[in-house]
Write a protein that holds these residues in place. Sequence first.
Motif, PDB file in Angstrom:
ATOM      1  N   LEU A   1      -3.259 -16.047   9.256  1.00 33.25           N
ATOM      2  CA  LEU A   1      -2.345 -15.825   8.080  1.00 33.25           C
ATOM      3  C   LEU A   1      -3.171 -14.821   7.236  1.00 33.25           C
ATOM      4  N   THR A   2      -2.600 -13.684   6.976  1.00 33.63           N
ATOM      5  CA  THR A   2      -3.354 -12.533   6.121  1.00 33.63           C
ATOM      6  C   THR A   2      -2.059 -12.179   5.100  1.00 33.63           C
ATOM      7  N   ALA A   3      -2.680 -11.575   4.052  1.00 33.71           N
ATOM      8  CA  ALA A   3      -1.631 -10.813   2.966  1.00 33.71           C
ATOM      9  C   ALA A   3      -2.231  -9.553   2.616  1.00 33.71           C
ATOM     10  N   GLN A   4      -1.397  -8.587   2.165  1.00 29.83           N
ATOM     11  CA  GLN A   4      -1.787  -7.203   1.691  1.00 29.83           C
ATOM     12  C   GLN A   4      -0.984  -7.032   0.505  1.00 29.83           C
ATOM     13  N   VAL A   5      -1.667  -6.378  -0.413  1.00 23.36           N
ATOM     14  CA  VAL A   5      -1.205  -5.754  -1.448  1.00 23.36           C
ATOM     15  C   VAL A   5      -1.704  -4.378  -1.914  1.00 23.36           C
ATOM     16  N   ALA A   6      -0.775  -3.607  -2.356  1.00 25.51           N
ATOM     17  CA  ALA A   6      -1.187  -2.107  -2.802  1.00 25.51           C
ATOM     18  C   ALA A   6      -0.576  -1.366  -3.575  1.00 25.51           C
ATOM     19  N   VAL A   7      -0.771  -0.604  -4.563  1.00 26.86           N
ATOM     20  CA  VAL A   7      -0.361   0.407  -5.370  1.00 26.86           C
ATOM     21  C   VAL A   7      -0.557   1.794  -5.297  1.00 26.86           C
ATOM     22  N   GLY A   8       0.510   2.476  -4.900  1.00 30.55           N
ATOM     23  CA  GLY A   8       0.167   3.999  -4.897  1.00 30.55           C
ATOM     24  C   GLY A   8       0.543   4.661  -6.240  1.00 30.55           C
ATOM     25  N   LEU A   9      -0.449   5.084  -7.040  1.00 29.94           N
ATOM     26  CA  LEU A   9      -0.253   5.711  -8.386  1.00 29.94           C
ATOM     27  C   LEU A   9       0.482   6.999  -8.073  1.00 29.94           C
ATOM     28  N   ALA A  10       1.785   7.173  -8.941  1.00 26.56           N
ATOM     29  CA  ALA A  10       2.396   8.313  -9.179  1.00 26.56           C
ATOM     30  C   ALA A  10       1.670   9.472  -9.607  1.00 26.56           C
ATOM     31  N   GLU A  11       0.813   9.288 -10.536  1.00 28.26           N
ATOM     32  CA  GLU A  11       0.423  10.191 -11.239  1.00 28.26           C
ATOM     33  C   GLU A  11       1.028  11.345 -11.960  1.00 28.26           C
TER      34      GLU A  11
END
Length: 348
Positions: free
Chosen positions: A168-178
């Motif tokens: 089991l793995t999990a990933q979270v990400a944010v790509g800043l709009a800037e």
Amino acid sequence: MKKSLLALAVLGAFAGAAVAQSSVTIYGKLDMGLVKANDGNSILTGGPSNDELQLAQQAGSRLGFRGTEDLGGGLRANFAIEHRFTPDNGAADSTFWQGFSWVGVSGGFGEVRLGRDYSPYFWTNIAADPWGYDTVGQIGMLHTASAVAVVSRYGNLISYRTPNMGGLTAQVAVGLAEQTNDTKDNIGFNIEYRGGPIYVGFGYHQGDSAAGITALATGLGQTPTTLGVVAGDKGTSMGITASYNFGVARLIGAYSTAKAEATLAGDDYSANNWSLAVAAPVGGGDLRAMYTRLTGKDLLDGIKNTKFGLGYHYPLSKRTKVYADVGSAKTTSLDRRTAFDFGIQHNF
């Protein structure tokens, strides 16, 4: 003389240790094929730009560099940069490091990456496609993400992936709009399980509708603006993929749903998509087949796009293969579009 030999041996030992602790790998892919489509105007993911015979890549050709350095204490510094280009004319992609360009740190806690990289949702989507979004036979992210929130990569990314916990793995990400005009940040996560013949993955994406609906708008001969979508409108998509490898064949099923706000149109663009696919070892090669259906809702009500794909990929060696595929799609009120390809791919 003995002291000189001893000094050289010591230096050699330290040099060997340094090499073992840090490494850089150069890799790439070159793909070229003949592709031809009829003059139908339905949306065909992976299809050529027109109905003329073309010599074009059917999988993204690339040149990449990735590396890692042992920092001690179980920590490693990692990086990867990947350039994309079209080998038929030698042209570089307008975004030079189109594939990705990130640096990060990993350890027992998992991995953190900063830069440009694939979205978490991308990984659960591509797991539904036996072609991996290549050739005219592919399911394609337009289908796997339900068309109206299609984002495969984040720029200005901050991501975290957990360590593997029993598959089991999990990933979270944010790509800043800037941006200062209320353009939405890209936000996403996934949860994946891999155990023996089983794979199950769930992914979610939220971002700017104007970016997410571009692929669908192009397929319909429109732009986000003519569809009533402006920067700051929100798009969301979520989906689940599951597969089981029976040995004689791997069966894959997926479902997704998505929504894009359209301020100027006064309503939402919504859709859902399901797909079934199979990949089986046949005659020393790999036989692939799939069927997928996109169904529109709200402002897309009454619009459907169905596609089937069939292909056979045969390895000439561990790094080189030849392939042949066919894909055919039908969009409501539009003529069926069908295309085939024959090609060769070399990986290094």
